[in-house]
Design a protein around this motif. Structure first.
Motif, mmCIF file in Angstrom:
data_model
loop_
_atom_site.group_PDB
_atom_site.id
_atom_site.type_symbol
_atom_site.label_atom_id
_atom_site.label_comp_id
_atom_site.label_asym_id
_atom_site.label_seq_id
_atom_site.Cartn_x
_atom_site.Cartn_y
_atom_site.Cartn_z
ATOM 1 N N PHE A 5 0.927 -1.348 -0.097
ATOM 2 C CA PHE A 5 0.020 0.209 -0.226
ATOM 3 C C PHE A 5 0.906 1.259 -0.021
ATOM 4 O O PHE A 5 1.705 1.393 0.542
ATOM 5 C CB PHE A 5 -0.775 -0.052 1.278
ATOM 6 N N ALA A 6 0.301 2.403 -0.601
ATOM 7 C CA ALA A 6 1.237 3.885 -0.523
ATOM 8 C C ALA A 6 -0.262 4.847 -0.515
ATOM 9 O O ALA A 6 -1.225 4.541 -0.914
ATOM 10 C CB ALA A 6 1.814 3.790 -1.670
ATOM 11 N N THR A 7 0.382 5.848 -0.296
ATOM 12 C CA THR A 7 -0.582 7.124 0.003
ATOM 13 C C THR A 7 -0.184 7.899 -1.282
ATOM 14 O O THR A 7 1.206 7.906 -1.844
ATOM 15 C CB THR A 7 -0.166 8.040 1.092
ATOM 16 N N PRO A 8 -1.019 8.542 -1.944
ATOM 17 C CA PRO A 8 -0.982 9.216 -3.275
ATOM 18 C C PRO A 8 -0.086 10.206 -3.052
ATOM 19 O O PRO A 8 -0.456 10.961 -1.779
ATOM 20 C CB PRO A 8 -2.259 9.402 -3.916
ATOM 21 N N ASN A 9 0.775 10.808 -3.698
ATOM 22 C CA ASN A 9 1.578 12.115 -3.623
ATOM 23 C C ASN A 9 1.074 13.164 -4.528
ATOM 24 O O ASN A 9 1.489 14.281 -4.700
ATOM 25 C CB ASN A 9 3.067 12.032 -3.346
ATOM 26 N N ILE A 10 0.192 12.895 -5.773
ATOM 27 C CA ILE A 10 -0.270 13.814 -6.664
ATOM 28 C C ILE A 10 -1.803 13.446 -6.997
ATOM 29 O O ILE A 10 -2.188 12.265 -6.397
ATOM 30 C CB ILE A 10 0.466 13.620 -8.025
ATOM 31 N N THR A 20 3.055 18.003 3.197
ATOM 32 C CA THR A 20 3.349 18.275 4.608
ATOM 33 C C THR A 20 2.133 18.320 5.543
ATOM 34 O O THR A 20 2.137 18.093 6.756
ATOM 35 C CB THR A 20 4.002 19.807 4.892
ATOM 36 N N ALA A 21 0.927 18.148 4.978
ATOM 37 C CA ALA A 21 -0.095 18.112 5.776
ATOM 38 C C ALA A 21 -0.852 16.577 6.055
ATOM 39 O O ALA A 21 -1.803 16.444 6.540
ATOM 40 C CB ALA A 21 -1.333 18.850 4.702
ATOM 41 N N GLN A 22 -0.052 15.735 5.537
ATOM 42 C CA GLN A 22 -0.419 14.339 5.611
ATOM 43 C C GLN A 22 0.679 13.423 5.809
ATOM 44 O O GLN A 22 1.952 13.807 5.601
ATOM 45 C CB GLN A 22 -1.304 13.669 4.084
ATOM 46 N N LYS A 23 0.481 12.170 6.396
ATOM 47 C CA LYS A 23 1.510 11.259 6.456
ATOM 48 C C LYS A 23 1.770 10.423 5.104
ATOM 49 O O LYS A 23 0.736 10.218 4.220
ATOM 50 C CB LYS A 23 1.373 10.240 7.391
ATOM 51 N N ASN A 24 2.943 10.365 4.719
ATOM 52 C CA ASN A 24 3.212 9.727 3.366
ATOM 53 C C ASN A 24 3.909 8.338 3.337
ATOM 54 O O ASN A 24 4.686 8.107 4.174
ATOM 55 C CB ASN A 24 4.014 10.595 2.559
ATOM 56 N N THR A 25 3.368 7.415 2.710
ATOM 57 C CA THR A 25 3.937 5.993 2.639
ATOM 58 C C THR A 25 4.027 5.818 1.202
ATOM 59 O O THR A 25 3.266 5.955 0.329
ATOM 60 C CB THR A 25 3.006 5.116 3.074
#
Ligand SMILES: Cc1ncc(C[n+]2csc(CCOP(=O)(O)OP(=O)(O)O)c2C)c(N)n1
Ligand SMILES: [Mg+2]
Length: 363
Positions: A5-10, A20-25
Motif C-alpha cells: 500500500f501507498a499514499t498518493p502524492n499527486i 506536509t499536511a499528511q503522512k506519506n507512505t
C-alpha cells in the motif's frame, strides 16, 4: 506482488498534494531490499529542501527538510546489494534516513548464520559507524520485545536524524514470528522446540502486555476487554473486506452463467463442454477474476464464431471483461495528466550548419 500500500502524492491531474499536511507512505516492493534505494532518495529530498534556497518556497512539500524517511527491512534482506549501496550512500550523503532492521534470525527457513557476516548486521556494519570526525551512520541495538527500550532508543535516534541529517540504523533484535514466515508455511519444521518455546514467551505483544500490567498502566480486566473487542473488530473487518472483494466477482459469475445457459438453449454449442465449464465455475467457492475470463475464453476459443446471439453476447462479455481488468490492473503505473512525463514535448536537437565535430564522433 499486490497489497503493497501507498499514499498518493499527486492528484488525478498530476498536481502535488499538500505532502506536509499528511503522512506519506511509499509502496513497498516484493523484491526484498528494493525499497532501500527509494528510501534513500526520499531522505535525500529532505536534505535538498533544507539546503537548496530555490526550494524554500515549497512549504506544501517540506518543512525545511525536517522530514525523516523510515525504512524497514528484515535481517536476511540486508544481504541484498541494494541494502549495502543504500547504507554506503546514506553514510556519504548524510541524509535523514532511519533504517529499522527487524531481526528474527531467519530468512524464511534459513538461519541468520548462513546469511549475515558475523551473524549480526550491526556487527558487520561497525566500520560504517559515524565517528566524531567522520561521516557514517549512527547504529543502535535494541530488543524487539522491550517496548520501553524501543521508545527510548527510537526517540533519541529519530531526533538525531531529523536535526542533524545523520542517518540512523536500528538493529531490532529478538523479533518473533507467531506463525512463521507466512500462514502458508509451518516454522515447526525448521525451528527447534526450545526456539519455539522462547518465541512464545518473548512474543512482542505478550511482552508489551506484561509491561503494561507491571507498570500498572491498565488492569487485567481492561486488557481482556480490549482484546475481546479487537477480535470482534478484526473478524468483522475481515468479513466486510471479503464481501466487498467477492461480491462483484460473484455477480460476474452469475452473468457469465446466464450467457452460457443461453448458449446451451440455442443448441449450437457443445452442450456438455459448456455444462462442465458452468459446473466448475459454480463449484469454485473463491473464484478469481482470472477464472471467469478463463471460462469465457475456454468456450469462445473452442467454438467457431458463428455469430449466434448467445455467442455474440459471450464475445461481448469477454471483451468488456478484458477492458475492465485492464483498468483494474494496468492503470496508474505512471502519473498521467498534464504533468506526466509522457506530456513533456519533444525538443529536437538543432545543430548549426558549421557545427564542429566532437572529439569522440568522427564525421
Ligand atoms: C530478491 C528476492 N529474493 C527472494 C525473495 C523471496 N523472499 C521473500 S521474503 C524472503 C525472506 C526475507 O527474510 P527477512 O528479510 O529476514 O524478513 P522476515 O520475513 O524474516 O521478516 C525471501 C527470500 C524476494 N521476495 N525477493
Ligand atoms: Mg528475518
Amino acid at each position: 506482488m499486490n497489497s503493497h500500500f501507498a499514499t498518493p502524492n499527486i492528484d488525478a491531474e498530476g498536481n502535488w498534494l499538500p505532502l506536509t499536511a499528511q503522512k506519506n507512505t511509499a509502496a513497498d516492493m516484493a523484491p526484498t531490499a528494493a525499497q532501500m534505494p527509494r528510501a534513500l532518495g526520499l531522505a535525500f529530498a529532505s536534505k535538498l529542501f533544507r539546503e537548496v534556497p530555490e526550494l524554500e518556497g515549497l512549504t506544501h512539500l517540506s518543512h525545511q527538510g525536517n522530514e525523516v524517511c523510515f525504512a524497514t527491512i528484515g535481517d536476511a534482506s540486508t544481504s541484498e546489494g541494494h541494502f549495502w549501496e543504500t547504507i554506503n550512500a546514506a553514510g556519504v550523503l548524510q541524509v535523514p534516513l532511519c533504517i529499522f532492521v527487524w531481526d528474527d534470525g531467519y530468512g524464511i527457513s534459513v538461519p541468520r548464520k548462513y546469511q549475515t557476516t558475523k551473524g549480526s548486521i550491526s556487527a558487520a556494519l561497525e566500520g560504517f559507524r559515524k565517528g566524531e570526525q567522520t561521516n557514517g551512520l549512527e547504529i543502535y541495538n535494541v530488543k524487539g520485545w522491550d517496548y520501553a527500550g524501543l521508545c527510548e532508543v527510537f526517540e533519541e535516534g529519530i531526533r538525531k536524524a531529523r536535526e542533524t541529517h545523520v542517518p540512523v540504523l536500528f538493529h531490532v533484535e529478538e523479533i518473533t514470528q507467531p506463525q512463521g514466515h507466512s500462514t502458508s508455511g509451518s516454522h515447526e519444521r525448521y525451528k527447534s522446540k526450545e526456539r519455539l518455546a522462547w518465541e512464545k514467551e518473548f512474543d512482542c505483544n505478550s511482552k508489551m502486555r506484561q509491561w503494561i500490567v507491571e507498570n500498572a498502566l491498565a488492569d487485567e480486566g481492561t486488557l481482556q476487554e480490549i482484546e475481546a473487542e479487537a477480535k470482534v473488530l478484526a473478524y468483522e473487518g475481515r468479513k466486510r473486506a471479503w464481501e466487498k472483494y467477492i461480491a462483484p466477482i460473484r455477480n460476474q459469475v452469475q452473468e457469465l452463467n446466464g450467457i452460457l445457459r443461453q448458449l446451451i438453449e440455442e443448441g449450437r454449442a457443445d452442450a456438455s463442454q459448456v455444462q462442465q465449464t458452468m459446473q466448475e465455475l459454480t463449484a469454485n467457492r473463491e473464484p478469481l477474476r482470472r477464472d471467469i475470463l478463463k471460462s469465457a475464453a475456454h468456450i469462445l476459443f473452442r467454438h467457431p464464431r458463428d455469430f449466434s446471439p448467445a455467442m455474440n453476447e459471450l464475445q461481448l462479455f469477454y471483451d468488456n471483461q478484458l477492458l475492465a481488468e485492464k483498468e483494474n490492473y494496468n492503470t496508474y503505473l505512471y502519473a498521467t495528466g498534464p504533468n506526466s512525463v509522457n506530456s513533456v514535448p519533444v525538443v529536437p536537437a538543432e545543430y548549426a550548419e558549421e557545427a564542429p565535430c566532437s572529439t569522440v564522433t568522427k564525421c
